[in-house]
Design a protein around this motif. Structure first.
Motif, PDB file in Angstrom:
ATOM      1  N   THR A   1       0.834  -1.201   0.000  1.00 23.06           N
ATOM      2  CA  THR A   1       0.000   0.000   0.000  1.00 23.06           C
ATOM      3  C   THR A   1       0.869   1.251   0.000  1.00 23.06           C
ATOM      4  OG1 THR A   1      -1.637  -1.213   1.295  1.00 23.06           O
ATOM      5  CG2 THR A   1      -1.884   1.173   1.218  1.00 23.06           C
ATOM      6  N   LEU A   2       1.887   1.253   0.857  1.00 23.21           N
ATOM      7  CA  LEU A   2       2.778   2.409   0.933  1.00 23.21           C
ATOM      8  C   LEU A   2       3.536   2.584  -0.384  1.00 23.21           C
ATOM      9  CD1 LEU A   2       4.254   1.928   4.517  1.00 23.21           C
ATOM     10  CD2 LEU A   2       2.422   3.456   3.811  1.00 23.21           C
ATOM     11  N   ALA A   3       3.827   1.460  -1.026  1.00 20.35           N
ATOM     12  CA  ALA A   3       4.536   1.532  -2.299  1.00 20.35           C
ATOM     13  C   ALA A   3       3.626   2.073  -3.393  1.00 20.35           C
ATOM     14  CB  ALA A   3       5.054   0.154  -2.680  1.00 20.35           C
ATOM     15  N   GLY A   4       2.322   2.073  -3.143  1.00 14.78           N
ATOM     16  CA  GLY A   4       1.384   2.540  -4.157  1.00 14.78           C
ATOM     17  C   GLY A   4       0.954   1.426  -5.094  1.00 14.78           C
ATOM     18  N   HIS A   5       1.126   0.178  -4.667  1.00 17.31           N
ATOM     19  CA  HIS A   5       0.714  -0.943  -5.512  1.00 17.31           C
ATOM     20  C   HIS A   5      -0.498  -1.625  -4.899  1.00 17.31           C
ATOM     21  CE1 HIS A   5       3.653  -1.005  -8.731  1.00 17.31           C
ATOM     22  NE2 HIS A   5       4.422  -0.389  -7.859  1.00 17.31           N
ATOM     23  N   GLY A   6      -1.639  -1.020  -5.136  1.00 22.20           N
ATOM     24  CA  GLY A   6      -2.876  -1.458  -4.511  1.00 22.20           C
ATOM     25  C   GLY A   6      -3.279  -2.863  -4.883  1.00 22.20           C
ATOM     26  N   ARG A   7      -3.010  -3.244  -6.118  1.00 20.88           N
ATOM     27  CA  ARG A   7      -3.485  -4.566  -6.529  1.00 20.88           C
ATOM     28  C   ARG A   7      -2.708  -5.664  -5.808  1.00 20.88           C
ATOM     29  NH1 ARG A   7      -3.752  -4.354 -12.377  1.00 20.88           N
ATOM     30  NH2 ARG A   7      -4.961  -2.465 -12.063  1.00 20.88           N
ATOM     31  N   ALA A   8      -1.399  -5.447  -5.668  1.00 21.49           N
ATOM     32  CA  ALA A   8      -0.581  -6.416  -4.924  1.00 21.49           C
ATOM     33  C   ALA A   8      -1.018  -6.425  -3.463  1.00 21.49           C
ATOM     34  CB  ALA A   8       0.889  -6.063  -5.039  1.00 21.49           C
ATOM     35  N   ALA A   9      -1.319  -5.252  -2.933  1.00 21.98           N
ATOM     36  CA  ALA A   9      -1.786  -5.172  -1.551  1.00 21.98           C
ATOM     37  C   ALA A   9      -3.073  -5.983  -1.401  1.00 21.98           C
ATOM     38  CB  ALA A   9      -2.039  -3.722  -1.158  1.00 21.98           C
ATOM     39  N   PHE A  10      -3.946  -5.840  -2.386  1.00 19.70           N
ATOM     40  CA  PHE A  10      -5.234  -6.536  -2.338  1.00 19.70           C
ATOM     41  C   PHE A  10      -5.042  -8.063  -2.360  1.00 19.70           C
ATOM     42  CE2 PHE A  10      -9.123  -8.095  -4.628  1.00 19.70           C
ATOM     43  CZ  PHE A  10      -9.978  -7.917  -3.558  1.00 19.70           C
ATOM     44  N   GLN A  11      -4.092  -8.517  -3.196  1.00 20.95           N
ATOM     45  CA  GLN A  11      -3.841  -9.967  -3.241  1.00 20.95           C
ATOM     46  C   GLN A  11      -3.421 -10.501  -1.880  1.00 20.95           C
ATOM     47  OE1 GLN A  11      -0.898 -10.557  -6.264  1.00 20.95           O
ATOM     48  NE2 GLN A  11      -2.346 -10.083  -7.904  1.00 20.95           N
ATOM     49  N   ARG A  12      -2.561  -9.771  -1.209  1.00 18.92           N
ATOM     50  CA  ARG A  12      -2.089 -10.224   0.105  1.00 18.92           C
ATOM     51  C   ARG A  12      -3.217 -10.131   1.138  1.00 18.92           C
ATOM     52  NH1 ARG A  12       0.421 -12.801  -1.986  1.00 18.92           N
ATOM     53  NH2 ARG A  12       2.627 -12.789  -2.559  1.00 18.92           N
ATOM     54  N   TYR A  13      -3.973  -9.058   1.037  1.00 20.37           N
ATOM     55  CA  TYR A  13      -5.109  -8.836   1.949  1.00 20.37           C
ATOM     56  C   TYR A  13      -6.095  -9.999   1.854  1.00 20.37           C
ATOM     57  CZ  TYR A  13      -9.274  -6.308   3.747  1.00 20.37           C
ATOM     58  OH  TYR A  13     -10.392  -5.903   4.438  1.00 20.37           O
ATOM     59  N   GLU A  14      -6.304 -10.463   0.642  1.00 19.57           N
ATOM     60  CA  GLU A  14      -7.258 -11.571   0.458  1.00 19.57           C
ATOM     61  C   GLU A  14      -6.816 -12.836   1.182  1.00 19.57           C
ATOM     62  OE1 GLU A  14     -10.060 -11.396  -3.267  1.00 19.57           O
ATOM     63  OE2 GLU A  14      -7.972 -11.702  -3.871  1.00 19.57           O
ATOM     64  N   THR A  15      -5.493 -13.022   1.319  1.00 17.73           N
ATOM     65  CA  THR A  15      -5.038 -14.231   2.010  1.00 17.73           C
ATOM     66  C   THR A  15      -5.355 -14.172   3.503  1.00 17.73           C
ATOM     67  OG1 THR A  15      -2.812 -13.372   2.468  1.00 17.73           O
ATOM     68  CG2 THR A  15      -3.120 -14.542   0.387  1.00 17.73           C
ATOM     69  N   LEU A  16      -5.731 -13.008   4.009  1.00 18.46           N
ATOM     70  CA  LEU A  16      -6.125 -12.920   5.420  1.00 18.46           C
ATOM     71  C   LEU A  16      -7.523 -13.486   5.647  1.00 18.46           C
ATOM     72  CD1 LEU A  16      -4.807  -9.337   6.188  1.00 18.46           C
ATOM     73  CD2 LEU A  16      -4.087 -11.379   7.401  1.00 18.46           C
ATOM     74  N   ASP A  17      -8.251 -13.708   4.535  1.00 20.12           N
ATOM     75  CA  ASP A  17      -9.583 -14.310   4.596  1.00 20.12           C
ATOM     76  C   ASP A  17     -10.497 -13.557   5.569  1.00 20.12           C
ATOM     77  OD1 ASP A  17     -11.520 -16.080   3.870  1.00 20.12           O
ATOM     78  OD2 ASP A  17     -10.916 -17.653   5.267  1.00 20.12           O
ATOM     79  N   ILE A  18     -10.572 -12.262   5.363  1.00 28.08           N
ATOM     80  CA  ILE A  18     -11.364 -11.403   6.246  1.00 28.08           C
ATOM     81  C   ILE A  18     -12.842 -11.511   5.902  1.00 28.08           C
ATOM     82  CG2 ILE A  18     -11.875  -8.936   6.635  1.00 28.08           C
ATOM     83  CD1 ILE A  18      -8.826  -8.560   6.701  1.00 28.08           C
TER      84      ILE A  18
END
Lengths: 173, 942
Positions: free
Chosen positions: B501-518
């Protein structure tokens, strides 16, 4: 150092240290609320001095006649708070309530691959009562051990005579 | 399951009906609603007046999405005032599924009127009132039930309903009338020895507590009724009552008794400390007593050889801190803090929780003792040369990590320069690699004991980041590598999400976020991490499904909670009833809910408007009501779990309460501004002539919506624009937080700051104002000039600025770009509406022209002014497109040099993965959106 207290709705906003662990399922609201509505005394949590939720246990009392027993539905401790004996503490709380409710035994299901948990339950006095085939769905499905510990009402310990044959999930009462 | 509602026993003459209805129930249960509908129609052909068949037909229709027709049927049946159980239950299901619980009450009210002694109907009516929270009617119905069938639960339902009235209104009537009534009712049963269940005694206590009659409550838990209570409750209640009555001497004895039997229960120590300070103001010898007592508990643990409890050790630190905070000479009373802390480290340092345990207390360590303490901690690790040696056991890793974490927390890392930090992080990574052998045999679901090295190394690197892309890359390399080895570690997942997110790469952030299974409740408590930020990062298409699933959670919870409320009455868990009610309110008032609702609507307008017709359909389909579709902004609550990131930063740098509070307030303000914006946009679109054709028709069919405030109403738009102006003026006069105050672990910076600063709203306001004033046919040069200025300013603000904005710099830059793109696209939507209005006017005046009058000049002017307006928007969009193209290249960290040694050490799969993530263009979605809206703009010619 633990505060043991009943689980409340507001705790759901903060149980992430426990629930983000992939082995702990986060269920829909109804699941937690129904347990709180039906068996509030069976849903307890432990809190650290800093207020973090360290772990919780969910359970219920069910069955008829000599099958009247306490059941552990979920037991989970946050990774950073393991190896402190919290699970044992939560389990003994549940056993105590089940004693008070004059249950004959306490039982639980565990994945056959979860050797750490199985050994822990054995140390707490639980025996493998029977194997339930393909109880956990997934690829592939996994068997469960139905583990039990008898309580004082079961004087002759009839509830913990292991079955020799495995059973199918649909045959569990 | 619908079949559960089928009556269990039926009179014989009903057996024919039952046989006919059975297949309908079966189809409904199997989810085959089409078949159920056909079957119901078949039955109705034979027996057109069979109420239950009519209702089951309606139910099938509800489930097939034909709510309107279903409601017509239900209305007819309701007029017949049905009095048959199966029919009523089926109707109740229909009402539940269409979110009309109040109608369930109406049908049972009618049924009870006809058959006042029917226990079943009364019980359903009671539950109906529970669903809508009508406590007074609950009370009346419960008493009616008790008169029909004198069962204890009914009686106590009535008492509970009275108590709920008292909870709901805090006025004097409660204390003088309502609560005493509840108390008298229970006392009557106590005197008549009719108390049966634990729940009834608990309710008695609740009623007494609410009246602050603690002495009486104490007598209850010490008297014969206590038999009914579980032991745990008595312990807690007794302490609570003694405390409330300020009986401190008794409280002191009692807490000591409790602590002796359970020296690890933290809450007892907290009460004990409170009691101490109350007593000590009168009697200073209390300190000695408490000291002797606590040391006796400690001694018990000291002589144990194993399974020592943490409680008595931490209690020393806690009491010491409490004394210090109250300006006592803690050392004189209790002894040396450092020695207690060292003893704790000695005994518990090999447990992973050691740092979290010490965290609340260790900042009390006197500054001049920090070095000595840390020396001691360093020695406890047992590594002679930590730069070359690594731990050999898991317990030693724990001790080593504790040492490193404490060093950081006590400010030692702040003393290091960039080079030293980089060096230390490299050392930690070496430890990580050298301790990997200890992970052999662990399951994929086990968290690796050496992950802590990777996390800490990443934190050190982030300290030195200062927008150096190489540092960020190294950081990702550490985190991705350790995550690949330890896929269950959510601390790693959270941090890697944040770094992307800080890097400005939202899509990569989203992929990792999804692995949290929120999911479920976590959508509310953790959604703030990425849900709205995805939009800020210019990923509206990615954000869209996430917003939808979040919204689904919020809209279904009320129904779920009310069913659980009913269970709580059924099982007599009275204590849970106010708790469930408050919980439901807390979800309804969630600020995140308000934000997601509004952003979802805005995204729908933006993404679902390929033509003006489509725009009208989308806007019309929202059935917006500008007054009802907003929460009470003052009562919004913060449900974010901001403590989910672990941090070992010193307290001075740690997440402050102020930032939590400020970000919350600003998120609410932003949600409010956006809420008014979306309603203003809908009200604008509603003035399009196409709306009258497209939306009017559907509106007629859905009378039940009873929208008094139809958005087409001409005075709505001016009013909303005025509200927006006022809000905006207020916001502009406030000082907003600076982005540089946001740390790696803080909540994402609210979008409000850039949004207000960049003047994102102004161009849209200018355009909506033209529509609002009915000036589409007479657009002045001034307005066009104003619009051009406002748009240029928005586009200008998306330019990369030289101002450094701390950790969130890339994120904020993307947000400014998105603000500009969104504003331009929303402007296009308004322009398309102006276009539709002018076109319609032209057509009308052509008709007039046939009558003789000519106004060629007028329509020529109109067209000319409008096309100037269109080119103004178009040229700003072109400017923005150029800017985005340049931006895509230079924004974040896609262009990076890797040092050879980094590549050598890392696994190729991981470097490939990171490179792939970083090579994704961060602006592809905004580009898409611009292209889409440009097409719409091009259709706007006269």
């Amino acid at each position: 150092m633990t505060t043991l207290r009943p689980f409340t709705c507001d705790d759901m906003f903060r149980f992430n240290f426990v629930n983000l662990d992939p082995l702990t399922e986060t269920y829909g609201l109804t699941f937690y609320l129904q347990y709180m509505a039906h068996w509030p005394e069976y849903f307890q949590l432990t809190e650290a001095p800093g207020g973090e939720i360290m772990g919780y246990i969910m359970g219920k009392a069910e069955g008829h006649g000599t099958n009247w027993h306490g059941h552990v539905t979920a037991l989970s401790v946050a990774p950073d708070y393991r190896r402190l004996g919290l699970a044992a503490k939560l389990m003994s709380g549940l056993e105590e309530i089940s004693e008070k409710k004059q249950a004959y035994f306490v039982d639980l299901f565990v994945r056959v691959s979860n050797t750490v948990a199985i050994n822990m339950y054995k140390n707490l006095g639980y025996i493998i009562y029977r194997t339930v085939l393909e109880y956990y769905s997934g690829s592939p499905d996994e068997d469960a051990y139905d583990m039990r510990k008898s309580l004082s009402r079961d004087v002759d310990k009839l509830s913990v005579v292991p079955l020799t044959h495995p059973v199918r999930p649909e045959d569990i009462e | 399951m619908v079949s559960k509602m089928a009556p269990k026993t039926k009179p014989v003459d009903n057996s024919v009906n039952e046989r006919r209805l059975r297949p309908i129930y079966d189809w409904l249960d199997n989810g085959n609603n089409k078949k159920a509908l056909q079957e119901a129609e078949k039955v109705l052909k034979k027996q057109p007046n069979l109420q239950c068949a009519k209702v089951l037909k309606a139910l099938a229709m509800v489930r097939l999405g034909k709510s309107e027709e279903a409601q017509a049927i239900l209305k007819d049946v309701q007029l017949e005032e049905p009095c048959e159980d199966a029919t009523l239950q089926a109707m109740a299901i229909c009402y539940r599924e269409t979110h009309r619980p109040e109608l369930t009450c109406q049908i049972y009210e009618a049924a009870v009127k006809k058959d006042p002694l029917n226990e079943e109907f009364l019980s359903h009516l009671f539950m109906g009132y529970v669903r809508i929270g009508d406590y007074r009617k609950q009370q009346q119905t419960a008493m009616a039930l008790f008169k029909v069938k004198p069962k204890n639960p009914y009686y106590f339902w009535a008492v509970m309903s009275i108590l709920m009235q008292a909870y709901a209104s805090d006025d004097s009537v409660c204390l003088t009338i309502t609560l005493p009534l509840a108390e008298r009712m229970i006392k009557k049963f106590v005197e008549e020895k009719k108390i049966e269940a634990e729940a009834e005694v608990q309710l008695y206590l609740m009623v007494l507590e609410r009246q602050r009659k603690y002495d009486e409550a104490l007598q209850v838990i010490q008297g014969p009724l206590a038999e009914k209570l579980a032991s745990g409750i008595i312990e807690t209640k007794k302490g609570e009552y003694l405390k409330q009555m300020k009986r401190w001497d008794q409280m002191m004895d009692y807490t000591e008794e409790l602590l002796r039997s359970n020296p690890d229960q933290w809450s007892y120590y907290v009460h004990y400390a409170e009691t101490l300070f109350e007593i000590s103001s009168q009697d200073v010898t209390a300190f000695d007593r408490v000291k002797t007592f606590l040391f006796s508990l400690l001694e018990q643990e000291r002589i144990k050889s194993e399974n020592k409890l943490r409680g008595p050790y931490l209690a020393m630190l806690y009491f010491w801190q409490q004394l210090q905070q109250r300006n006592f000479d803690a050392s004189a009373v209790f002894g040396n803090f450092r020695e207690f802390a060292q003893e704790y480290v000695e005994i518990m340092g090999d447990k992973p929780c050691a740092f979290q345990d010490l965290k609340p207390f260790i900042s009390s360590l006197p500054a001049d003792q920090v070095t000595e303490f840390l020396d001691c901690v360093n020695q406890s690790v047992g590594l002679d040369d930590p730069s070359r040696q690594s731990p050999k056991t898991v317990k030693q890793i724990c001790r080593h990590l504790l040492q490193l974490q404490l060093n950081r927390f006590l400010g030692q890392h702040d003393l290091l320069g960039k080079k030293e930090k980089t060096q230390l992080s490299r050392e930690l990574w070496d430890h990580y690699l050298r301790t990997k052998f200890l992970n052999v045999g662990l399951l994929t679901t086990d968290i690796r004991p050496n992950d802590g090295y990777a996390l800490l190394a990443a934190h050190l690197l982030l300290d030195t980041w200062n927008n150096d892309p190489d540092v960020l890359y190294k950081c990702l390399l550490l985190l991705e590598t350790s995550l690949a080895n330890s896929p269950a570690n959510y601390h790693l997942k959270l941090l890697v999400t944040r770094v992307y997110t800080l890097a400005g790469h939202g899509r990569a952030a989203f992929q990792r976020y999804e692995t949290l299974d929120i999911k479920y409740i976590q959508l509310d408590s953790l959604g703030h991490l990425l849900c709205r930020p995805l939009i800020s990062m210019g990923l509206p298409y990615t954000a869209s499904p996430l917003l939808s699933s979040t919204l689904r959670f919020y809209t279904t919870h009320a129904r779920e909670t009310s069913e659980c409320l009913i269970s709580a009455y059924k099982f007599g868990s009275f204590g849970k009833i106010p708790e469930f009610t408050q919980f439901c309110q807390r979800l309804d008032s969630s600020a995140h809910f308000a934000s997601v609702t509004t952003e979802r609507m805005l995204l729908d307008l933006l993404l679902d408007s390929s033509s003006h017709l489509k725009l009208v359909q989308t806007a019309g389909g929202m059935f917006a009501d500008p007054d009802k579709d907003q929460p009470d902004w003052k009562t919004c609550v913060d449900n974010r779990d901001c403590g989910v990131f672990v941090s070992w930063d010193p307290p001075s740098k740690n997440l402050h309460d102020d930032i939590v509070k400020t970000t919350f307030n600003d998120e609410v303000k932003f949600a409010r501004l956006r809420n008014r914006l979306v309603h203003a946009l809908i009200a604008t679109v509603a003035l399009s002539p196409i709306w009258q054709i497209e939306v009017q028709e559907t509106k007629n069919r859905t009378e039940n919506l009873n929208n008094d405030q139809h958005p087409k109403d001409k005075c709505i738009l001016p009013r909303l624009l005025q509200e927006l102006e006022i809000l905006l003026t207020e916001l502009k006069s406030q000082s907003l937080m600076s982005h540089s105050q946001f740390s790696v672990q803080s909540p994402p910076p609210p979008r409000l700051y850039t949004y207000v600063e960049n003047g994102s709203l102004e161009p849209i306001l200018i355009l909506m104002d033209i529509v609002s004033k009915g000036q589409c046919h007479a657009i002045g040069n001034d307005e066009i000039r104003q619009l051009d200025n406002a748009l240029s300013r928005v586009v200008e603000s998306a330019q990369p600025s030289v101002v450094s904005e701390g950790f969130w710099r890339n994120y904020v830059r993307l947000e400014r770009v998105y603000n500009a793109v969104e504003t331009l696209c929303l402007c296009v939507l308004v322009v398309s509406t102006i276009h539709a209005i002018i076109k319609n006017n032209n057509a009308l005046s052509k008709k007039k022209k046939k009558k003789g009058e000519t106004d060629n000049d007028d329509s020529f002017n109109r067209a000319k002014q409008f096309s100037t307006l269109v080119s103004c928007v178009a040229s700003n969009m072109k400017k923005m497109e150029v800017l985005i193209d340049e931006f895509g290249v230079q924004v974040c960290i896609s262009q990076m040099k890797l040092t050879e040694s980094d590549i050598e050490k890392a696994e190729h799969a991981i470097t490939d993965e990171i490179s792939k993530n970083l090579s994704q263009s961060p602006v592809s979605e905004v580009k898409n959106l611009m292209v889409e809206k440009f097409k719409l703009l091009e259709t706007c010619n006269l």
